[in-house]
Design a protein around this motif. Sequence first.
Motif, PDB file in Angstrom:
ATOM      1  N   LEU A 119      69.169 -48.292 -64.202  1.00  0.00           N
ATOM      2  CA  LEU A 119      68.087 -47.313 -64.287  1.00  0.00           C
ATOM      3  C   LEU A 119      67.478 -47.000 -62.926  1.00  0.00           C
ATOM      4  CD1 LEU A 119      66.305 -48.603 -67.510  1.00  0.00           C
ATOM      5  CD2 LEU A 119      67.872 -46.689 -67.297  1.00  0.00           C
ATOM      6  N   LYS A 120      68.261 -47.212 -61.850  1.00  0.00           N
ATOM      7  CA  LYS A 120      67.699 -47.037 -60.508  1.00  0.00           C
ATOM      8  C   LYS A 120      67.294 -45.598 -60.214  1.00  0.00           C
ATOM      9  CE  LYS A 120      72.114 -46.525 -58.174  1.00  0.00           C
ATOM     10  NZ  LYS A 120      73.011 -47.057 -57.178  1.00  0.00           N
ATOM     11  N   ASN A 121      67.893 -44.614 -60.877  1.00  0.00           N
ATOM     12  CA  ASN A 121      67.547 -43.220 -60.631  1.00  0.00           C
ATOM     13  C   ASN A 121      66.464 -42.719 -61.582  1.00  0.00           C
ATOM     14  OD1 ASN A 121      69.423 -43.027 -58.553  1.00  0.00           O
ATOM     15  ND2 ASN A 121      71.059 -42.427 -59.954  1.00  0.00           N
ATOM     16  N   LYS A 122      65.978 -43.580 -62.459  1.00  0.00           N
ATOM     17  CA  LYS A 122      64.923 -43.205 -63.404  1.00  0.00           C
ATOM     18  C   LYS A 122      63.576 -43.606 -62.823  1.00  0.00           C
ATOM     19  CE  LYS A 122      67.680 -42.188 -66.947  1.00  0.00           C
ATOM     20  NZ  LYS A 122      67.789 -40.911 -67.550  1.00  0.00           N
ATOM     21  N   THR A 123      62.566 -42.833 -63.125  1.00  0.00           N
ATOM     22  CA  THR A 123      61.216 -43.187 -62.738  1.00  0.00           C
ATOM     23  C   THR A 123      60.624 -43.990 -63.874  1.00  0.00           C
ATOM     24  OG1 THR A 123      61.073 -41.083 -61.562  1.00  0.00           O
ATOM     25  CG2 THR A 123      59.016 -42.250 -61.957  1.00  0.00           C
ATOM     26  N   LEU A 124      60.145 -45.189 -63.538  1.00  0.00           N
ATOM     27  CA  LEU A 124      59.642 -46.047 -64.598  1.00  0.00           C
ATOM     28  C   LEU A 124      58.432 -46.840 -64.155  1.00  0.00           C
ATOM     29  CD1 LEU A 124      61.125 -49.021 -63.689  1.00  0.00           C
ATOM     30  CD2 LEU A 124      63.026 -47.774 -64.643  1.00  0.00           C
ATOM     31  N   ASN A 125      57.678 -47.280 -65.154  1.00  0.00           N
ATOM     32  CA  ASN A 125      56.529 -48.150 -64.929  1.00  0.00           C
ATOM     33  C   ASN A 125      56.854 -49.510 -65.506  1.00  0.00           C
ATOM     34  OD1 ASN A 125      54.701 -46.311 -63.761  1.00  0.00           O
ATOM     35  ND2 ASN A 125      54.088 -45.552 -65.776  1.00  0.00           N
ATOM     36  N   SER A 126      56.712 -50.531 -64.694  1.00  0.00           N
ATOM     37  CA  SER A 126      56.935 -51.889 -65.173  1.00  0.00           C
ATOM     38  C   SER A 126      55.724 -52.334 -65.989  1.00  0.00           C
ATOM     39  CB  SER A 126      57.147 -52.845 -64.003  1.00  0.00           C
ATOM     40  OG  SER A 126      57.233 -54.170 -64.481  1.00  0.00           O
ATOM     41  N   LEU A 127      55.986 -52.840 -67.184  1.00  0.00           N
ATOM     42  CA  LEU A 127      54.921 -53.364 -68.037  1.00  0.00           C
ATOM     43  C   LEU A 127      54.792 -54.869 -67.881  1.00  0.00           C
ATOM     44  CD1 LEU A 127      55.731 -51.276 -71.234  1.00  0.00           C
ATOM     45  CD2 LEU A 127      54.036 -50.779 -69.466  1.00  0.00           C
ATOM     46  N   GLY A 128      55.730 -55.474 -67.159  1.00  0.00           N
ATOM     47  CA  GLY A 128      55.694 -56.905 -66.916  1.00  0.00           C
ATOM     48  C   GLY A 128      56.819 -57.642 -67.604  1.00  0.00           C
ATOM     49  N   GLN A 129      56.912 -58.913 -67.270  1.00  0.00           N
ATOM     50  CA  GLN A 129      57.955 -59.747 -67.863  1.00  0.00           C
ATOM     51  C   GLN A 129      57.492 -60.247 -69.218  1.00  0.00           C
ATOM     52  OE1 GLN A 129      59.315 -62.949 -65.393  1.00  0.00           O
ATOM     53  NE2 GLN A 129      61.066 -63.327 -66.688  1.00  0.00           N
ATOM     54  N   ILE A 130      58.393 -60.187 -70.191  1.00  0.00           N
ATOM     55  CA  ILE A 130      58.094 -60.683 -71.523  1.00  0.00           C
ATOM     56  C   ILE A 130      59.166 -61.692 -71.914  1.00  0.00           C
ATOM     57  CG2 ILE A 130      56.863 -58.594 -72.238  1.00  0.00           C
ATOM     58  CD1 ILE A 130      59.379 -57.793 -73.819  1.00  0.00           C
ATOM     59  N   SER A 131      58.854 -62.487 -72.912  1.00  0.00           N
ATOM     60  CA  SER A 131      59.831 -63.469 -73.374  1.00  0.00           C
ATOM     61  C   SER A 131      59.723 -63.639 -74.879  1.00  0.00           C
ATOM     62  CB  SER A 131      59.621 -64.816 -72.673  1.00  0.00           C
ATOM     63  OG  SER A 131      58.352 -65.329 -72.983  1.00  0.00           O
ATOM     64  N   ALA A 132      60.797 -64.138 -75.465  1.00  0.00           N
ATOM     65  CA  ALA A 132      60.866 -64.419 -76.894  1.00  0.00           C
ATOM     66  C   ALA A 132      61.950 -65.462 -77.097  1.00  0.00           C
ATOM     67  CB  ALA A 132      61.182 -63.155 -77.681  1.00  0.00           C
ATOM     68  N   ALA A 133      62.008 -66.028 -78.292  1.00  0.00           N
ATOM     69  CA  ALA A 133      62.971 -67.098 -78.532  1.00  0.00           C
ATOM     70  C   ALA A 133      63.517 -67.041 -79.950  1.00  0.00           C
ATOM     71  CB  ALA A 133      62.315 -68.450 -78.289  1.00  0.00           C
ATOM     72  N   SER A 134      64.668 -67.660 -80.115  1.00  0.00           N
ATOM     73  CA  SER A 134      65.244 -67.835 -81.447  1.00  0.00           C
ATOM     74  C   SER A 134      64.485 -68.965 -82.148  1.00  0.00           C
ATOM     75  CB  SER A 134      66.731 -68.192 -81.332  1.00  0.00           C
ATOM     76  OG  SER A 134      66.875 -69.470 -80.729  1.00  0.00           O
TER      77      SER A 134
END
Length: 94
Positions: free
Chosen positions: A9-24
């Motif tokens: 997605l290097k050519n897309k303009t984006l806003n980072s919302l931050g790192q998220i995590s989840a688990a099984s």
Amino acid sequence: MRIGSSKDLKNKTLNSLGQISAASDWRGAGELADADATRLKALHQLMLAAEDYDADALLDVNYTEEILPRAEYPGAAPLKRVCATAVAVKLKSA
């Protein structure tokens, strides 16, 4: 929900919302024979978490395993789960 790497997605303009995590779910260490299914469960949970933040994509998904030793109960098996982390992003409209 798009899933990819920062390069995708290097050519897309984006806003980072931050790192998220989840688990099984936690399972007996011997029950994780189907690692792909367990990773998919963790990814599904990660996607649900991203939707809570109204994210459009997940970048650089990483998987790790957590082990919970059961030493306090003699004879009990250790527990294991797969954790997934990624950067949630919102794509900007042109």
